[in-house]
Design an enzyme around this catalytic site. Structure first.
Site, PDB file in Angstrom:
ATOM      1  CB  CYS A  66     -87.800 -30.551   3.683  1.00 11.47           C
ATOM      2  SG  CYS A  66     -86.689 -29.221   4.153  1.00 11.47           S
ATOM      3  CB  THR A  68     -81.630 -28.576   2.835  1.00  7.59           C
ATOM      4  OG1 THR A  68     -82.694 -27.620   2.783  1.00  7.59           O
ATOM      5  CG2 THR A  68     -81.164 -28.898   1.417  1.00  7.59           C
ATOM      6  CG  HIS A  99     -77.780 -21.441  24.164  1.00  8.90           C
ATOM      7  ND1 HIS A  99     -76.564 -21.077  23.616  1.00  8.90           N
ATOM      8  CD2 HIS A  99     -77.483 -21.998  25.371  1.00  8.90           C
ATOM      9  CE1 HIS A  99     -75.590 -21.401  24.450  1.00  8.90           C
ATOM     10  NE2 HIS A  99     -76.126 -21.976  25.517  1.00  8.90           N
ATOM     11  CG  HIS A 134     -79.949 -18.504  26.780  1.00 10.25           C
ATOM     12  ND1 HIS A 134     -79.091 -18.031  25.807  1.00 10.25           N
ATOM     13  CD2 HIS A 134     -79.206 -19.296  27.603  1.00 10.25           C
ATOM     14  CE1 HIS A 134     -77.884 -18.525  26.017  1.00 10.25           C
ATOM     15  NE2 HIS A 134     -77.925 -19.293  27.101  1.00 10.25           N
TER      16      HIS A 134
END
Length: 366
Positions: A66, A68, A99, A134
């Site tokens: 989109c 931003t 991560h 993680h």
């Protein structure tokens, strides 16, 4: 690998640039969202369509664009199972996989040029999830999503009233209704009925496989999956049900709530409350033989929730429609389990036909 591409009108041109790169690199792609930079398209529409398809494994990964990238990442992350990451350089693209195991990449069409976007996509696609420490964090996200889904299901579904029709329960209920039943027999029967009812009340407890050695061989059996239970009787009549339940769930902790009914207003008055310290981690069963006006039950549930209780159910031998309605009006997330739903309340707030005052009949008082 199949990659779903989605954009609004602000991200349309960058989406086309990324699609050409992916197709040249032999990726299979699908296009969703805006049909042109001059044809308005709301970013949530594209985000939801791509997110759902990735969550359903129709596509392996997704890329959303989109203006931003912020709106796309917010919208996509509303979908259970989606981990959408907004990246603005190669390092954030790589770390999003290593991560966070991001299965959707979000980019800003007005903030990132085509060349930079391709470098980010390359870094994201070439990285592997490192798991290790993680993985624990990703599992926490999954657990929260599952818990939130259960809460939404409970809040969006109709309040549950379970009435037991098992012949043994109905036979014993008939005996305790009889005014001629002795205190000793009444007390024993209340415990027996409570024990029988708890089978259904605990039907959804989770199991986990365990390995046991029989006299013959080793086999897989099942054990309760670390589920913690709290039994909370409403004093004093609720005490009569506790031992029957503890015979089946001996490790349950027992709290106590003291309430008495004002003879004029028929409303409950609190005089005692003692609950397990970890009440927020437990499945809580509030027990009271009679659900009449519902005032005591509502007050008890209020007290439990104020002290951190979350998953609460109510177990009563006999209930009146007025009490059921009051509990579900105030606490629609609480399931009610009862052996009998009687006709109504009389002018004195007693259940009809009922069995009289359960506390007096349990303890031989008047």
């Amino acid at each position: 690998m199949r990659i779903a591409l989605g954009s609004d009108h602000a991200g349309f041109q960058l989406r086309n640039c990324i699609r050409e790169f992916l197709q040249d690199s032999s990726y299979l792609t699908g296009d969703f969202g805006a049909e042109g930079s001059d044809k308005p398209c709301d970013y949530p529409d594209a985000a939801f369509e791509v997110g759902v398809r990735v969550a359903r494994s129709e596509y392996d990964l997704g890329i959303l664009v989109c203006g931003t990238g912020i709106g796309m990442s917010i919208a996509a992350n509303k979908i259970p199972g989606i981990r959408a990451a907004l990246a603005y350089d190669e390092e954030t693209g790589r770390l999003a996989r290593e991560h966070n195991n991001a299965n959707i990449l979000a980019l800003g069409g007005r903030k990132t040029d085509c060349e930079t976007a391709i470098r980010i996509v390359k870094a994201w696609l070439s990285a592997d999830f490192e798991a290790s420490r993680h993985l624990l964090r990703i599992d926490k996200i999954k657990s929260f999503e599952e818990g939130a889904a259960m809460i939404r299901d409970r809040l969006n579904s109709p309040p549950r009233l379970v009435t037991f029709d098992h012949p043994l329960i109905q036979h014993k209920i008939g005996i305790i209704r009889d005014r001629n039943t002795s205190v000793k027999a009444f007390r024993e029967l209340v415990q027996e009925i409570a024990g029988l009812m708890v089978y259904e009340t605990t039907r959804n407890l989770q199991l986990e496989p365990v390995t046991v050695e029989t006299p013959i061989t080793t086999t897989t059996a099942y054990s309760l999956s670390g589920k913690k239970i709290a039994i909370v009787p409403i004093l004093r009549a609720g005490l009569g049900m506790v031992d029957g339940i503890l015979q089946l769930i001996p490790n349950a902790k027992v709290g106590h709530i003291g309430l008495y009914r004002d003879p004029e207003t028929l409303e409950p008055v609190e005089y005692y409350c003692k609950l397990p310290g970890d009440i927020g981690e437990r499945d809580i069963i509030i027990v009271d033989p009679m659900l009449a006006t519902g005032g005591s039950a509502v007050a008890a549930i209020d007290l439990v929730k104020k002290r951190g209780g979350k998953k609460v159910s109510l177990l009563s031998l006999i209930a009146a429609p007025e009490g059921v309605a009051r509990v579900h009006e105030r606490h629609p997330d609480v399931d009610i389990f009862t052996a009998a739903l009687d006709s109504h309340l009389n002018d004195h707030g007693y259940i009809v036909p009922g069995l009289g005052d359960a506390g007096d009949r349990l303890f031989g008082t008047r």
